[in-house]
Write a protein that holds these residues in place. Structure first.
Motif, short mmCIF file in Angstrom:
data_model
loop_
_atom_site.label_atom_id
_atom_site.label_comp_id
_atom_site.label_asym_id
_atom_site.label_seq_id
_atom_site.Cartn_x
_atom_site.Cartn_y
_atom_site.Cartn_z
N MET A 1 -3.66 9.20 -51.96
CA MET A 1 -2.22 9.44 -51.26
C MET A 1 -2.66 10.32 -50.01
N LYS A 2 -3.44 11.51 -50.43
CA LYS A 2 -3.54 12.36 -49.31
C LYS A 2 -4.53 11.58 -48.23
N ALA A 3 -5.50 10.82 -48.52
CA ALA A 3 -6.14 10.07 -47.45
C ALA A 3 -5.47 9.01 -46.66
N ALA A 4 -4.35 8.39 -47.38
CA ALA A 4 -3.46 7.44 -46.78
C ALA A 4 -2.66 8.26 -45.53
N LYS A 5 -2.26 9.40 -45.95
CA LYS A 5 -1.48 10.04 -45.16
C LYS A 5 -2.23 10.78 -43.91
N SER A 6 -3.70 10.97 -44.08
CA SER A 6 -4.36 11.34 -43.17
C SER A 6 -4.60 10.33 -42.03
N TRP A 7 -4.73 9.07 -42.67
CA TRP A 7 -5.08 7.77 -41.79
C TRP A 7 -3.94 7.61 -40.84
N ARG A 8 -2.44 7.75 -41.41
CA ARG A 8 -1.35 7.49 -40.82
C ARG A 8 -1.09 8.47 -39.71
N ILE A 9 -1.60 9.46 -39.61
CA ILE A 9 -1.32 10.70 -38.76
C ILE A 9 -2.64 10.81 -37.85
N ALA A 10 -3.85 10.89 -38.12
CA ALA A 10 -5.18 10.90 -37.50
C ALA A 10 -5.42 9.81 -36.60
N LEU A 11 -4.89 8.45 -37.00
CA LEU A 11 -5.31 7.31 -36.45
C LEU A 11 -4.54 7.19 -34.99
N PRO A 12 -3.08 7.40 -35.14
CA PRO A 12 -2.61 7.19 -33.93
C PRO A 12 -2.92 8.57 -32.98
N ALA A 13 -3.05 9.74 -33.34
CA ALA A 13 -3.65 10.69 -32.60
C ALA A 13 -5.13 10.34 -31.78
N PHE A 14 -5.96 9.80 -32.37
CA PHE A 14 -6.86 8.95 -31.70
C PHE A 14 -6.58 8.21 -30.85
N VAL A 15 -5.81 7.34 -30.98
CA VAL A 15 -5.19 6.19 -30.21
C VAL A 15 -4.65 6.80 -28.77
N VAL A 16 -3.84 7.64 -29.07
CA VAL A 16 -3.31 8.65 -27.87
C VAL A 16 -4.51 9.23 -27.28
N LEU A 17 -5.42 9.83 -27.84
CA LEU A 17 -6.47 10.56 -26.98
C LEU A 17 -7.34 9.53 -26.21
N PHE A 18 -7.62 8.49 -26.80
CA PHE A 18 -8.38 7.32 -26.17
C PHE A 18 -7.66 6.94 -24.90
N LEU A 19 -6.16 6.48 -25.20
CA LEU A 19 -5.53 5.96 -23.88
C LEU A 19 -5.23 6.90 -22.96
N ALA A 20 -5.16 8.36 -23.20
CA ALA A 20 -5.11 9.39 -22.33
C ALA A 20 -6.16 9.43 -21.36
N GLN A 21 -7.20 9.46 -21.80
CA GLN A 21 -8.72 9.30 -21.20
C GLN A 21 -8.84 8.10 -20.40
N VAL A 22 -8.46 6.84 -20.98
CA VAL A 22 -8.63 5.72 -20.08
C VAL A 22 -7.68 5.75 -19.02
N GLY A 23 -6.62 6.46 -19.19
CA GLY A 23 -5.50 6.61 -18.19
C GLY A 23 -5.97 7.28 -17.11
N ALA A 24 -6.62 8.50 -17.51
CA ALA A 24 -7.22 9.15 -16.21
C ALA A 24 -8.13 8.63 -15.62
N ASP A 25 -9.15 7.78 -15.71
CA ASP A 25 -10.10 7.09 -15.18
C ASP A 25 -9.41 5.97 -14.49
N LEU A 26 -8.28 5.20 -15.15
CA LEU A 26 -7.75 4.35 -14.34
C LEU A 26 -7.07 4.76 -13.20
N ALA A 27 -6.49 5.86 -13.11
CA ALA A 27 -5.91 6.38 -11.90
C ALA A 27 -6.71 6.89 -10.80
N ARG A 28 -8.17 7.05 -11.30
CA ARG A 28 -8.98 7.70 -10.32
C ARG A 28 -10.00 6.83 -9.76
N ASP A 29 -10.57 5.73 -10.57
CA ASP A 29 -11.93 5.18 -9.99
C ASP A 29 -11.28 3.97 -9.32
N ALA A 30 -12.17 4.05 -8.37
CA ALA A 30 -11.95 2.72 -7.34
C ALA A 30 -12.83 1.51 -7.76
#
Length: 677
Positions: A1-30
């Motif tokens: 149960m604890k692992a499943a809860k961690s999966w539901r919380i941590a995975l979206p957090a890493f998705v957001v982190l990934f998209l934030a970095q990609v977005g920063a490069d997307l706005a910058r790189d020619a």
């Protein structure tokens, strides 16, 4: 149960982190080289004309995918628009496939070692500068990685469950991957071979996977290439032709740069070095721990499935790209290896975190290091190099091209340079404000770095990203460098020739004789020949041009010797053109025009009105690359099915984006592209 809860919380957090970095490069790189030179133009022309020209030895699905957003958003009419705001519609589908790669890596980690390993694998992907870097570019590297990973996961699922849906998923995913980039064809053999490692009906499974994979490629190939083409065995002829061209390119090799050395045939250790210097140490250490954990049997998941369907294909691709396909121009070519690396890192991190004490502290240190690396890299992931190598500002000692400088910082530099009196990538040493990009400084795609090596001796005044350097140059700086280093003396002599002090240049060359040097001998003779030409010593100029393998200098020196001897007879047409073209490429336009009118009875620089590849080649031979690119762009609107034109267009764009030539982009308008019936 604890692992499943961690999966539901941590995975979206890493998705957001990934998209934030990609977005920063997307706005910058020619726009980068392969976006502007290959995949976007090929895809745009395929959509607009209704036919596929060959895609510069790439299959059609990836390039159509790259251009789909541009077509829908209306940004495809101007293919040389380089600003991020013009490119985001084309880049958005790749962002989504980068996210799919992250989620696939998480699933692989979960299968092999449980939910914590899956979360850690997602974290490794989210904090990987290489995945982030290529997930915001309209190229083929992330798409082939994503579909290859989906294919491997589907094959893995089928061997576990036997469900037909998983087998269908394998066929569709591997077929798509193969028609995104030919690299994925290795999976057709590697994955069935991996199936032999899984207990059960080994041979039957392997044959079934092979058959389903070939069927998937066959069906999708006919849809991708169109049913109007001729067949050769199972597949459209265009697919065979593309595979043959890509194979030939891999066998003949490509000019490569590694650790300051050049090779026409590549380096077998190129990708191992690239992975080592361009992957965060925390990820590599975690992956090594993951290998140890798997070897010790310290995980409860499907180890054999991971080895069969992820690790074996990854090692296969790494070996094939290192030893068979000698095109060593960027880590991106082995990006499909990284999902296995992410999963291993997830296993290793979970193994450490689950043991308590010192191992858990080590896991925390690794996580902190990876997060810090991502924070200090964003934006600018394309030029990431591990800190222990000296970072991106010193990385050109190790690797160049798409590993470091793919044109992503050029627009920021140009915005500044617009209001400055600056010499950009000059053809010989000059004084004043000088700017150069890393690929030009290191002579990417050229046999040496004579043109801009001299700036490496100078202090950098300012930078743009990690790839553009600005210098303030005067004679004193060049002279002081020459006093310390014979190679810098060669550069100083080159400057002296350019400012009309050829006698001093000759004296500097005699005082620093590199004529027999293995690496710099040819360059020494080229500068010696230029000094001799300037002083009128034509026999020495001819001899030096031959020793330095400088055909332009040789053609001009021979012509001037003939003129000095009173030989006014026009040379043979081919020889005459060689002289005119050499003069033009050397910047001696006035003399080239005069001789062109005299020998050819017309102005060889005047537009002919022709829109074909021969006119592009004629202009390029004169050194008129801007005009050649404009003609190539216009010609492709008229004849979008011509692969020769697309190759010529792409080569010109790459040379301009790498800094090998310098001019303002011409206007290319593809509003009205001819339909091919």
């Amino acid at each position: 149960m604890k692992a499943a809860k961690s999966w539901r919380i941590a995975l979206p957090a890493f998705v957001v982190l990934f998209l934030a970095q990609v977005g920063a490069d997307l706005a910058r790189d020619a726009g980068t080289c392969d976006e502007l030179a290959a995949h976007l133009p090929a895809g745009i022309l395929a959509w607009k004309s209704g036919t596929f020209s060959g895609g510069l030895a790439n299959p059609p699905i990836g390039q159509r995918l790259a251009a789909a957003g541009a077509i829908l958003a209306g940004t495809a009419d101007h293919p040389l628009a380089t600003a991020p705001r013009d490119l985001w519609p084309a880049r958005l589908p790749v962002v989504l496939l980068g996210l799919a790669t992250l989620l696939g890596a998480a699933e692989a980690g979960r299968r092999v070692a449980g939910p914590v390993a899956g979360i850690a694998a997602a974290g490794a992907a989210a904090l990987s500068p290489n995945l982030v870097a290529h997930s915001h570019l309209a190229t083929l590297d992330v798409p082939v990685t994503a579909f290859s990973l989906l294919a491997a996961l589907a094959a893995w699922s089928w061997t576990r469950t036997g469900r037909n849906g998983a087998l269908l998923g394998w066929a569709v995913a591997v077929g798509t991957a193969c028609l995104v980039k030919f690299t994925a064809f290795h999976l057709l053999l590697a994955v069935p071979l991996g199936a032999l490692l899984v207990p059960g009906a080994r041979f039957r499974r392997a044959v079934t996977l092979l058959g389903a994979g070939v069927l998937g490629v066959t069906v999708l190939a006919w849809f991708a290439y169109g049913f109007h083409g001729s067949a050769f065995f199972l597949w459209p002829r265009g697919l065979y032709e593309g595979l043959a061209e890509k194979w030939s390119h891999g066998q003949t090799g490509h000019l490569a740069y590694l650790l300051g050395a050049r090779s026409e045939n590549g380096f077998p250790h190129y990708f191992l070095v690239a992975v080592a210097v361009k992957t965060p140490p925390a990820l590599l250490i975690s992956a090594i721990v993951g290998v140890v954990a798997l070897a010790r049997g310290a995980v409860d998941g499907d180890r054999r499935g991971f080895l069969a369907f992820l690790l074996l294909p990854a090692l296969w691709i790494l070996a094939a790209m290192s030893l068979v396909h000698r095109v060593d121009i960027g880590l991106r070519h082995v990006l499909p290896v990284y999902p296995a690396l992410f999963a291993l890192a997830g296993v290793g991190w979970a193994f450490l975190a689950g043991r308590g004490g010192a191992p858990r502290a080590a896991a925390l240190v690794l996580l902190t290091s990876a997060v810090y690396s991502a924070a200090t890299t964003t934006p600018g992931h394309l030029s990431y190099f591990a800190r222990w190598t000296g970072g991106p500002m010193r990385a050109d000692r190790l690797l160049i091209d798409s590993n470091l400088d793919w044109g992503q910082d050029e627009d920021a530099f140009r915005a500044w340079a617009r209001n400055e009196n600056v010499a950009v990538n000059p053809v010989r040493p000059v004084t004043g404000i000088v700017a150069a990009n890393v690929n030009a400084i290191r002579g990417a795609l050229t046999r040496d770095d004579l043109r801009l090596r001299w700036v490496r001796h100078l202090p950098v005044e300012r930078t743009f990203g990690a790839t553009w350097r600005v210098f303030r140059v005067d004679e004193a700086l060049l002279r002081r460098a020459a006093e310390r280093d014979p190679v810098a003396a060669l550069d100083y002599a080159w400057w002296l020739v350019g400012v009309g002090r050829a006698e001093e240049a000759s004296a500097a060359l005699r005082a620093n004789d590199l004529s027999s040097h293995v690496r710099y001998g040819a360059e020494w003779w080229r500068v010696r020949g230029e000094a001799a030409l300037a002083t009128g010593d034509l026999p020495l100029a001819i001899d030096a041009a031959r020793r330095g393998v400088d055909p332009d200098l040789l053609a001009v020196a021979i012509h001037r010797r003939a003129a000095a001897n009173g030989n006014d007879a026009p040379p043979e047409p081919r020889e005459a053109w060689a002289v005119v073209a050499a003069l033009s490429r050397r910047g001696e336009r006035e003399e080239a025009e005069r001789l062109g009118r005299r020998w050819f009875d017309h102005d060889v620089f005047a537009p002919t009105g022709r829109l074909d590849v021969e006119e592009v080649r004629r202009l390029r031979s004169l050194g008129l690359e801007r005009e050649a690119l404009a003609v190539a762009g216009q010609a492709l609107a008229v004849d979008p099915a011509s692969e020769d034109l697309l190759w010529a267009y792409g080569e010109l764009v790459v040379r301009r984006r790498l800094g090998l030539t310098e001019y303002e982009w011409p206007a290319v308008d593809w509003t009205n592209v001819a339909r091919v019936r």
